[in-house]
Design a protein around this motif. Sequence first.
Motif, PDB file in Angstrom:
ATOM      1  N   HIS A  53       0.836  -1.200   0.000  1.00 46.42           N
ATOM      2  CA  HIS A  53       0.000   0.000   0.000  1.00 46.42           C
ATOM      3  C   HIS A  53       0.870   1.249   0.000  1.00 46.42           C
ATOM      4  O   HIS A  53       2.035   1.214   0.393  1.00 46.42           O
ATOM      5  CB  HIS A  53      -0.882   0.039   1.258  1.00 46.42           C
ATOM      6  CG  HIS A  53      -1.698  -1.182   1.449  1.00 46.42           C
ATOM      7  ND1 HIS A  53      -2.845  -1.432   0.739  1.00 46.42           N
ATOM      8  CD2 HIS A  53      -1.532  -2.246   2.270  1.00 46.42           C
ATOM      9  CE1 HIS A  53      -3.353  -2.588   1.115  1.00 46.42           C
ATOM     10  NE2 HIS A  53      -2.559  -3.103   2.033  1.00 46.42           N
ATOM     11  N   TYR A  92       3.105   5.369 -10.080  1.00 53.16           N
ATOM     12  CA  TYR A  92       2.632   4.242  -9.275  1.00 53.16           C
ATOM     13  C   TYR A  92       1.667   3.363 -10.061  1.00 53.16           C
ATOM     14  O   TYR A  92       1.690   2.138  -9.924  1.00 53.16           O
ATOM     15  CB  TYR A  92       1.998   4.732  -7.973  1.00 53.16           C
ATOM     16  CG  TYR A  92       3.007   5.349  -7.033  1.00 53.16           C
ATOM     17  CD1 TYR A  92       4.143   4.649  -6.635  1.00 53.16           C
ATOM     18  CD2 TYR A  92       2.830   6.635  -6.538  1.00 53.16           C
ATOM     19  CE1 TYR A  92       5.077   5.210  -5.785  1.00 53.16           C
ATOM     20  CE2 TYR A  92       3.745   7.204  -5.678  1.00 53.16           C
ATOM     21  CZ  TYR A  92       4.873   6.490  -5.301  1.00 53.16           C
ATOM     22  OH  TYR A  92       5.791   7.052  -4.450  1.00 53.16           O
ATOM     23  N   THR A  93       0.840   3.956 -10.905  1.00 55.89           N
ATOM     24  CA  THR A  93      -0.066   3.166 -11.754  1.00 55.89           C
ATOM     25  C   THR A  93       0.753   2.288 -12.698  1.00 55.89           C
ATOM     26  O   THR A  93       0.466   1.100 -12.874  1.00 55.89           O
ATOM     27  CB  THR A  93      -1.015   4.096 -12.538  1.00 55.89           C
ATOM     28  OG1 THR A  93      -1.809   4.838 -11.601  1.00 55.89           O
ATOM     29  CG2 THR A  93      -1.918   3.305 -13.468  1.00 55.89           C
ATOM     30  N   PHE A 144       0.187  -0.274  -9.144  1.00 53.55           N
ATOM     31  CA  PHE A 144      -0.693   0.155  -8.056  1.00 53.55           C
ATOM     32  C   PHE A 144      -2.023   0.624  -8.637  1.00 53.55           C
ATOM     33  O   PHE A 144      -2.062   1.185  -9.737  1.00 53.55           O
ATOM     34  CB  PHE A 144      -0.059   1.306  -7.269  1.00 53.55           C
ATOM     35  CG  PHE A 144       1.096   0.897  -6.401  1.00 53.55           C
ATOM     36  CD1 PHE A 144       0.904   0.564  -5.067  1.00 53.55           C
ATOM     37  CD2 PHE A 144       2.385   0.846  -6.918  1.00 53.55           C
ATOM     38  CE1 PHE A 144       1.973   0.193  -4.272  1.00 53.55           C
ATOM     39  CE2 PHE A 144       3.459   0.476  -6.130  1.00 53.55           C
ATOM     40  CZ  PHE A 144       3.248   0.144  -4.799  1.00 53.55           C
ATOM     41  N   MET A 162      -3.337   3.877  -2.612  1.00 57.44           N
ATOM     42  CA  MET A 162      -3.168   2.956  -3.736  1.00 57.44           C
ATOM     43  C   MET A 162      -2.667   1.620  -3.184  1.00 57.44           C
ATOM     44  O   MET A 162      -2.003   1.569  -2.153  1.00 57.44           O
ATOM     45  CB  MET A 162      -2.172   3.505  -4.750  1.00 57.44           C
ATOM     46  CG  MET A 162      -2.581   4.842  -5.351  1.00 57.44           C
ATOM     47  SD  MET A 162      -1.417   5.434  -6.627  1.00 57.44           S
ATOM     48  CE  MET A 162      -2.039   4.505  -8.056  1.00 57.44           C
ATOM     49  N   THR A 163      -2.993   0.554  -3.894  1.00 56.35           N
ATOM     50  CA  THR A 163      -2.569  -0.794  -3.505  1.00 56.35           C
ATOM     51  C   THR A 163      -2.011  -1.517  -4.722  1.00 56.35           C
ATOM     52  O   THR A 163      -2.531  -1.382  -5.815  1.00 56.35           O
ATOM     53  CB  THR A 163      -3.765  -1.589  -2.931  1.00 56.35           C
ATOM     54  OG1 THR A 163      -4.241  -0.918  -1.772  1.00 56.35           O
ATOM     55  CG2 THR A 163      -3.365  -3.004  -2.560  1.00 56.35           C
ATOM     56  N   ARG A 164      -0.954  -2.257  -4.475  1.00 49.09           N
ATOM     57  CA  ARG A 164      -0.377  -3.107  -5.522  1.00 49.09           C
ATOM     58  C   ARG A 164      -0.639  -4.553  -5.110  1.00 49.09           C
ATOM     59  O   ARG A 164      -0.024  -5.063  -4.167  1.00 49.09           O
ATOM     60  CB  ARG A 164       1.121  -2.855  -5.640  1.00 49.09           C
ATOM     61  CG  ARG A 164       1.794  -3.722  -6.687  1.00 49.09           C
ATOM     62  CD  ARG A 164       3.244  -3.314  -6.828  1.00 49.09           C
ATOM     63  NE  ARG A 164       4.020  -4.360  -7.456  1.00 49.09           N
ATOM     64  CZ  ARG A 164       5.271  -4.203  -7.856  1.00 49.09           C
ATOM     65  NH1 ARG A 164       5.882  -3.047  -7.677  1.00 49.09           N
ATOM     66  NH2 ARG A 164       5.917  -5.183  -8.400  1.00 49.09           N
TER      67      ARG A 164
END
Length: 126
Positions: free
Chosen positions: A88, A102-103, A107, A122-124
């Motif tokens: 996260h 990050y995208t 993420f 954001m989460t990966r």
Amino acid sequence: MRSDPDAFAASAHRWLDDLDVEPRWRERLEAVATYVACLDGTDVGTAGVSGDHELLGMWVARAARGTGVADRLVEAVARHAATGAPLHLRVMAGNAVGLRFYTRCGFVLTGPEPDAEGCLTMTRPR
């Protein structure tokens, strides 16, 4: 943080000035695995990961941006946190470059609204 103040939430700014003291930094270093990127013997980036799989304090010097340093820092953090749990992070809602980066790193936004500090989460996934 001083060179890119808009990239950090208000809570991060509490680490400056009167609270920028060695005992506080030692406490943080014990709680967060911190990675430092170097180019030609110069520190050019940093990222940390907490015990609850949160990427923290991601920063890359302007001169090192676009060189892959940020990608390597994210991958180092992801390897460190590799337990099967998602990774996260929080990013300032107005940080369009950070959001795109990050995208690109996998993420995804977990909510459309910024939190009280103006950050998006954001989460990966693993």
